[in-house]
Design an enzyme around this catalytic site. Structure first.
Site, short mmCIF file in Angstrom:
data_model
loop_
_atom_site.label_atom_id
_atom_site.label_comp_id
_atom_site.label_asym_id
_atom_site.label_seq_id
_atom_site.Cartn_x
_atom_site.Cartn_y
_atom_site.Cartn_z
N LYS A 1 0.81 -1.06 0.12
CA LYS A 1 -0.07 0.03 0.05
C LYS A 1 0.76 1.23 0.11
O LYS A 1 0.63 2.04 -0.87
CB LYS A 1 -0.79 -0.03 1.27
N SER A 2 2.00 1.38 0.87
CA SER A 2 2.76 2.58 0.93
C SER A 2 3.71 2.66 -0.25
O SER A 2 3.85 3.82 -0.62
CB SER A 2 3.64 2.59 2.10
N GLU B 1 -3.26 6.26 6.38
CA GLU B 1 -3.59 5.87 7.84
C GLU B 1 -3.58 7.15 8.77
O GLU B 1 -2.89 7.47 9.81
CB GLU B 1 -2.67 4.90 8.51
N1 LIG Z 1 12.47 0.74 2.20
C1 LIG Z 1 12.21 -0.51 1.73
N2 LIG Z 1 13.29 -1.26 1.43
C2 LIG Z 1 13.03 -2.54 1.28
N3 LIG Z 1 12.00 -3.23 1.11
C3 LIG Z 1 11.18 -2.55 1.61
C4 LIG Z 1 11.00 -0.97 1.91
N4 LIG Z 1 9.71 -0.56 2.21
C5 LIG Z 1 8.83 -1.62 2.03
N5 LIG Z 1 9.60 -2.59 1.46
C6 LIG Z 1 8.97 -4.13 1.36
O1 LIG Z 1 8.09 -3.73 0.16
C7 LIG Z 1 6.74 -4.69 0.59
C8 LIG Z 1 5.71 -3.82 0.43
O2 LIG Z 1 5.90 -2.77 1.69
P1 LIG Z 1 4.82 -1.64 1.81
O3 LIG Z 1 5.30 -0.83 3.01
O4 LIG Z 1 4.40 -1.01 0.62
O5 LIG Z 1 3.59 -2.23 2.43
P2 LIG Z 1 2.10 -1.63 3.28
O6 LIG Z 1 1.20 -2.53 2.58
O7 LIG Z 1 2.13 -0.37 3.15
O8 LIG Z 1 2.37 -2.28 4.75
P3 LIG Z 1 2.12 -1.64 6.14
O9 LIG Z 1 0.47 -1.64 6.42
O10 LIG Z 1 2.76 -2.14 7.20
O11 LIG Z 1 2.38 -0.08 5.98
C9 LIG Z 1 7.08 -5.35 1.78
O12 LIG Z 1 7.65 -6.65 1.55
C10 LIG Z 1 8.16 -4.71 2.34
O13 LIG Z 1 9.01 -5.48 3.33
#
Ligand SMILES: Nc1ncnc2c1ncn2[C@@H]1O[C@H](COP(=O)(O)OP(=O)(O)OP(=O)(O)O)[C@@H](O)[C@H]1O
Length: 288
Positions: free
Chosen positions: A46-47, A171
């Site tokens: 998502k992020s 969020e």
């Molecule tokens: N800076 C980073 N370096 C390496 N991998 C990352 C980084 N940020 C996110 N990831 C990886 O990318 C994938 C997607 O992460 P993301 O943060 O986009 O998910 P999310 O759905 O936003 O999670 P959350 O609900 O915890 O915020 C995950 O496998 C995460 O471990």
């Protein structure tokens, strides 16, 4: 301004032994004027997806078209300033980014950076505090003397002072109490309705998805696995359970009642919808 993802991949630390997928093969359009919620588990992408909405991240493959801008991995960071103005980002715990001595200066900081005159920036600050529901006398205070919820509103006012067309919220109610949460969500709803802002909201709160969004994107392990209206997304509790995603409180209540022999069509998303379908069934039962 529509935002279109065309087969977007994003890999963190691409080309290194630490490479990891952020999002994979995402194609979707977020329509101008919509209120789009993005849901999915921790780590589902998502992020990563959000950060493509104003080119904080650029696709490793594919393209993102944001109004007149098309972003690919070749896009240079130069000339992205107008894009950053059009898409305002409110990150989690946005109040952590406050730094100026007064609220007025904090809100005016962004516009001044974009060449707005001192007087116009002050004027914007005045309008924006009102827009986020704060009294004008906070303008001369230190942001650090305010409550957590007020500080967050100041940070949001700073983003709104850039007069974006799209407001991206990661969020935004995390850590607020239920009343603060409700007030903040009502504020975004008002901005959406009255200012015509397109809203993109990442949330784990299914009640907010049901109450405010008109479109939902469901992410899983970097993939966009389903899109639809809240009614379409919440129509299939078994699928959501399989994906370990919750239901809105009202829909969950209706689901529990289904297990006790009641029936609903469609599954209610709001209390009113639940009451409208439940009352006739209770009436029928009492006459038996
Ligand atoms: N800076 C980073 N370096 C390496 N991998 C990352 C980084 N940020 C996110 N990831 C990886 O990318 C994938 C997607 O992460 P993301 O943060 O986009 O998910 P999310 O759905 O936003 O999670 P959350 O609900 O915890 O915020 C995950 O496998 C995460 O471990």
């Amino acid at each position: 301004m529509d935002i279109t993802f065309d087969h977007v991949d994003f890999t963190y630390q691409a080309g290194t032994p630490f490479a990891g997928d952020g999002i994979k093969d995402v194609s979707v359009t977020i329509h101008d004027g919509s209120y789009t919620a993005i849901i999915g588990h921790t780590g589902s992408g998502k992020s990563t997806l959000l950060q493509h909405l104003n080119a904080l991240l650029k696709p490793t493959a594919g393209s993102v078209t944001i109004g007149d801008f098309t972003i690919t991995k070749e896009t240079s960071n130069k000339n992205l300033k107008p894009l950053r103005q059009k898409v305002g980002m409110v990150f989690q715990f946005a109040e952590n980014q406050l730094f100026e001595q007064t609220v007025a200066r904090d809100i005016a900081f962004g516009p001044k950076n974009f060449g707005v005159s001192d007087a116009d920036a002050q004027d914007l600050a005045k309008r924006m505090v009102k827009l986020v529901g704060l009294p004008e006398d906070v303008l001369d205070k230190s942001p650090f003397d305010l409550s957590g919820g007020q500080m967050r509103r100041v940070a949001i006012a700073g983003v709104l002072a850039m007069q974006p067309e799209v407001l991206v919220l990661d969020e935004p109610t995390a850590g607020l109490d239920p009343a603060g949460r409700h007030e903040m969500m009502a504020m975004f709803e008002r901005l959406h309705r009255e200012q015509g802002l397109t809203i993109v909201l990442v949330t784990h709160q299914m009640d907010d998805v049901a109450d405010y969004a008109d479109h939902v994107l469901v992410m899983e392990q970097g993939h966009l696995i389903k899109t639809g209206s809240p009614r379409e997304i919440f129509a299939d509790p078994a699928w959501l359970q399989e994906k370990q995603l919750g239901l809105p409180t009202t829909t969950q209540m209706a689901q529990d009642l289904v297990n006790k022999g009641f029936s609903f069509n469609p599954m209610p998303l709001t209390e009113q919808e639940l009451a409208d379908q439940l009352v006739p069934q209770l009436g029928g039962a009492s006459h038996e």
